[in-house]
Design an enzyme around this catalytic site. Sequence first.
Site, PDB file in Angstrom:
ATOM      1  N   LYS A  44     -12.022   0.856 -14.323  1.00  0.00           N
ATOM      2  CA  LYS A  44     -12.269  -0.498 -13.801  1.00  0.00           C
ATOM      3  C   LYS A  44     -12.572  -1.471 -14.945  1.00  0.00           C
ATOM      4  CE  LYS A  44     -11.726   0.101  -9.367  1.00  0.00           C
ATOM      5  NZ  LYS A  44     -10.993  -0.751  -8.426  1.00  0.00           N
ATOM      6  N   ASP A  62       0.866  -1.179   0.000  1.00  0.00           N
ATOM      7  CA  ASP A  62       0.000   0.000   0.000  1.00  0.00           C
ATOM      8  C   ASP A  62       0.903   1.229   0.000  1.00  0.00           C
ATOM      9  OD1 ASP A  62      -3.237   0.350   1.241  1.00  0.00           O
ATOM     10  OD2 ASP A  62      -1.950   2.090   0.855  1.00  0.00           O
ATOM     11  N   TYR A  99     -13.926   6.902 -13.574  1.00  0.00           N
ATOM     12  CA  TYR A  99     -13.629   5.858 -12.581  1.00  0.00           C
ATOM     13  C   TYR A  99     -14.083   4.491 -13.094  1.00  0.00           C
ATOM     14  CZ  TYR A  99     -14.589   2.827  -8.604  1.00  0.00           C
ATOM     15  OH  TYR A  99     -14.676   1.740  -7.782  1.00  0.00           O
ATOM     16  N   ARG A 153     -27.380  14.589  -7.930  1.00  0.00           N
ATOM     17  CA  ARG A 153     -25.939  14.572  -8.185  1.00  0.00           C
ATOM     18  C   ARG A 153     -25.749  14.003  -9.593  1.00  0.00           C
ATOM     19  NH1 ARG A 153     -22.259  11.102  -4.043  1.00  0.00           N
ATOM     20  NH2 ARG A 153     -23.217   9.373  -5.127  1.00  0.00           N
ATOM     21  N   ALA A 205      -6.687   1.349  -5.497  1.00  0.00           N
ATOM     22  CA  ALA A 205      -7.239   2.196  -6.563  1.00  0.00           C
ATOM     23  C   ALA A 205      -7.789   3.480  -5.969  1.00  0.00           C
ATOM     24  CB  ALA A 205      -8.383   1.470  -7.277  1.00  0.00           C
TER      25      ALA A 205
END
Length: 324
Positions: A145, A31, A141, A282, A75
Amino acid sequence: MKVLVTGGAGYIGSHFVKLLSEKGYQPVVLDNLSRGHREAVPKNIHFEDIDLLDAGSLSYFIQTQMPSVVVHFAAFAYVGESVEHPDRYYQNNVVGSFNLIKVCAENGVKNFVFSSTCSIYGNPSKVPISEDQPVQPINPYANTKLMIETLLKDFEVSSGLKSISLRYFNAAGADPSGIIGESHNPEPHLIPIVLQTALSKREKVFVFGNDYNTKDGTCIRDYIHVNDLADAHLKSLEYLINGGKSNVINLGTGKGNSVLEIIEKAKAITKKEIPFEIVSRRIGDPAILVADNMKAKNLLGWIPKYSVEKIIETAWNWHSNPKF
Ligand code: UDP
């Protein structure tokens, strides 16, 4: 058995590392601590502060450790940030994962479990969402992926690296021990925001839209406990080790809750006032995201154990006394 966990100091990664240790596996954590917390990983676990963008250190690390399985959580995962800074997301998520997958393929690692997301389905045409629905990401995003899922498919052909991509719905809750939990800065997720409001750390919850085509007009999500996710990673790892084939699998409970329902349940559990205000939608929020989880049940024998009430209870336990 040695299991390399990238992002093991993050929210879901740290819960998975705890489960691995409890089950007698040997976790090795990578990490870079850009968003993870060193305190989330017990001191007796092998930990290395290596960035996946540092291909040289990564390659040396894999060659010296030779894990049986790689479980890849590391990520960036904020949709809004990815829209504003796609460069960060393509660099960190895609280039970092490419480096990791490449070095695994070159060194004969055979098993890989990947943290994917239900957001790759975009605005789904059918709910509940099964894995055969079209993938049509609507933000950077989710694009990153999906690209990583694609990388894994291509590298399997050339190197035999098998993978399970786990498409999570809304991860939430905390380990009942209260030792680890969710700690993001800034915090974009609903349940922590609701609980921080109950703790008077925020004045109110801003509810993003009540004009969706749902029972109370607010968005519906499938909230899945972080330990149920951790359990699915363990089952995926064991499935691959036992000769299972590569696959993509949805992880959700199959049950949806609206934003207002979450606020109501949180009020009942915390016994606190939780003021809220309805504001505009949103951008990029689909009305309903609920998983069809039959594949996870059939293939992995995975059954989520935590109810949404238990999710809020364990999150409340954590947020009332966060350790980091
Ligand atoms: N949400 C909200 N107010 C907030 C944060 C989230 O109304 O302050 C809503 C959001 O619009 C979505 C749901 O809560 O419908 C879950 O949002 P979250 O960011 O937790 O997860 P996402 O579904 O975006 O992965």
